[in-house]
Design a protein around this motif. Structure first.
Motif, PDB file in Angstrom:
ATOM      1  N   ARG A 307      -2.415  99.294 -24.035  1.00 39.35           N
ATOM      2  CA  ARG A 307      -2.392 100.235 -22.915  1.00 39.35           C
ATOM      3  C   ARG A 307      -3.129  99.638 -21.714  1.00 39.35           C
ATOM      4  N   GLU A 308      -2.550  99.858 -20.537  1.00 41.29           N
ATOM      5  CA  GLU A 308      -3.179  99.446 -19.279  1.00 41.29           C
ATOM      6  C   GLU A 308      -3.165 100.633 -18.330  1.00 41.29           C
ATOM      7  N   SER A 309      -4.256 100.819 -17.626  1.00 39.15           N
ATOM      8  CA  SER A 309      -4.421 102.022 -16.807  1.00 39.15           C
ATOM      9  C   SER A 309      -3.383 102.133 -15.697  1.00 39.15           C
ATOM     10  N   ASP A 310      -2.917 101.026 -15.175  1.00 37.04           N
ATOM     11  CA  ASP A 310      -1.986 101.073 -14.050  1.00 37.04           C
ATOM     12  C   ASP A 310      -0.528 100.864 -14.470  1.00 37.04           C
ATOM     13  N   VAL A 311      -0.259 100.909 -15.775  1.00 38.54           N
ATOM     14  CA  VAL A 311       1.098 100.709 -16.299  1.00 38.54           C
ATOM     15  C   VAL A 311       1.531 101.971 -17.038  1.00 38.54           C
TER      16      VAL A 311
END
Length: 534
Positions: A307-311
């Motif tokens: 998980r990535e915050s901006d994706v």
């Protein structure tokens, strides 16, 4: 007498379930350490319960002394989450520090699979003997016993696939009568060397086609249920997609065959394609929604692996799946118990999962019950021959007497549909691995998904040998006629009884090596019947 038979309808299946439960729950906490891939799945299940996704553990000690030692750092899991959520149910009930907590959920799944297999056997044959025989054969199957006594994913997968098969059967049963006894048929009368010709034909008016025989329908609740169950199977392991694909093809082919009997090719093909499209629209989105639902914990957790915050989560999930696919496709590390899929049906290279001690050995190995496993393969071959024989016979009849075929449905062997169905389920769990395996690290225990269908095949053949009426009042083709002479029937029944007794005896003798029971080393070695078993 009638009251006794009514009681047996409940007592016999409950007895089979009781046997299945004893063989799966007895001494389930033994050993009190993690065995084989429990090291991954149990730890993932425990940390997933706490965080919603698997996390890293500080060590790989199978003794598992501290079940709360997991960290908050996300770990990379190579299988979907549902199987670990199911393991977690047992952990919630019995705790994370003992074998009952780790393994009780899969043991319950094993007993449930036996029950579903009995239900399928009943629906296919309308015989309590066939149903209970199928359940008993699965209950004493060594591969199934072991894989529902250890906290791996494959026991859950077998349950989901068998339940999906039951839903498909009910869907097909609801659309049209499967049993030849339920609708008028024309019997094939044997002549000469086994060919057939029409008997005296009833007038066409006496053979009404059901009003909905050619209908294209959206009302398929059991198909919707099949989408859910096969979606759940894929949420345990991706190989759960194989049975979904095979049964969708089976449904489409059967639909085309039935329509072809009542329409010319262009119309039959056009209607069948339309129905196949509707079937896909009902099933595939349902399976996909079920699969995505199993990832709810990962989706709701911004700290999960990948998980990535901006994706967006959907993009991260797609990338995660690409990584998982690459991992599965390139897994090539040598393993002492790897087994080519061609050896799976005969159980030639079981995966030893635990062995401890000298002089007195405690071990767990999914050694097959040879009478059940090899007898199942023989039964599957017989059912395949039955299907091919009937296809050839039907083709010859259409060429020799097209006007006869056009006047109404023609009787095939009463077990024709059941045979094709069982073969589809078995091949769905085996053939894709045989044709597409691109890695060396595949194992015999994957074949646990084959065991319910092998048990059903053997039970159906045993039912034929026992002389159980199959529901058809017409004359069967000579190739499948079994003598009803009392002496011949008694001889077959004695053979079946002896076979079943010996199968149960083998299960009793092998249970110690299926369950981790401490035994003398000579006793353990005496069970290594084949070279690949040691």
């Amino acid at each position: 007498m009638l009251a006794t038979r009514r009681h047996l309808r409940w007592i016999a299946p409950l007895a089979v379930l009781g046997i299945a439960a004893v063989l799966r729950f007895w001494a389930l906490g033994r050993p009190d350490s993690l065995v084989f891939d429990e090291l991954y799945y149990v730890r993932d299940a425990i940390s997933q319960l706490a965080h919603g996704f698997p996390t890293v553990w500080p060590d790989d000690d199978p003794a598992f002394r501290d079940p709360a030692a997991f960290t908050a750092e996300a770990s990379y899991a190579v299988h979907p989450p549902l199987g670990k959520w199911l393991i977690g149910l047992g952990v919630l009930l019995f705790g994370p520090d003992n074998g009952w907590g780790w393994r009780s959920a899969v043991a319950l799944a094993g007993v449930a699979t036996v029950g579903i297999t009995m239900r399928l056997g009943w629906l296919m044959s309308r015989s309590m003997l066939v149903a209970c025989t199928a359940g008993l054969l699965l209950a004493i199957d060594g591969v199934h016993i072991v894989l529902t006594r250890v906290a791996l994913l494959d026991g859950f997968l077998a349950l989901a696939v068998t339940l999906g098969a039951l839903c498909v059967w009910r869907d097909q049963e609801g659309l049209r009568s499967i049993s030849p006894a339920r609708q008028p048929v024309l019997a094939r009368q044997p002549v000469g060397n086994g060919d057939s010709e029409p008997a005296e034909l009833p007038a066409p008016a006496e053979l009404p086609v059901p009003a909905d025989a050619l209908a294209i329908t959206w009302n398929r609740p059991w198909l919707l249920a099949a989408g859910v169950t096969f979606g759940a199977a894929a949420s345990i392991k991706w190989s759960g997609l194989y049975p979904l694909a095979f049964f969708l093809i089976f449904i489409a082919v059967r639909d085309l065959i039935l329509r072809r009997r009542e329409l010319r090719w262009p119309g039959a093909l056009r209607q069948s394609l339309a129905q196949a499209l509707i079937t896909a629209v009902i099933t595939l989105p349902t399976a996909l929604a079920t699969y995505l639902a199993s990832w709810a914990g990962w989706i709701a957790s911004p700290d999960a692996w990948g998980r990535e915050s901006d994706v967006p989560w959907i993009a991260s999930l797609w990338e995660y799946h690409a990584d998982m696919l690459a991992w599965h496709s390139t897994l090539s590390a040598a393993h002492p118990y790897q087994a080519h899929p061609i050896t799976w049906p005969l159980g030639l290279r079981p995966t030893a999962m635990y062995e401890e001690g000298e002089g007195v050995i405690s071990g767990i190995s999914p050694l097959p019950n040879l009478l059940v496993t090899w007898g199942g393969v023989a039964a599957l071959c017989m059912l395949a021959w039955l299907v091919l024989h009937e296809m050839v016979a039907d083709r010859r009849l259409r060429i020799a007497a097209p006007e006869f075929v056009a006047s109404g449905p023609v009787e095939s062997h009463p077990l024709m549909f059941a045979s094709a169905f069982v073969l589809t389920g078995y091949l769905a769990g085996w053939l894709p691995w045989l044709l597409t395996v691109s890695r060396s690290a595949v194992f015999q225990f994957y074949a646990v998904v084959l065991t319910p269908f092998s048990a059903l095949a053997l039970a159906l053949v045993i039912g034929m040998l026992w002389g159980i009426p199959s529901g058809s009042q017409g004359t069967l083709r000579p190739g499948f006629h079994l003598s009803r002479d009392p002496e011949a029937l008694l001889s077959r029944r004695l053979t079946v009884a002896i076979f079943m007794v010996f199968a149960v005896v083998i299960a009793v003798l092998f249970f110690p090596v299926w369950s981790g029971m401490p035994v003398a080393e000579w006793f353990w070695r005496a069970h290594m019947w084949l070279p690949g078993w040691s």
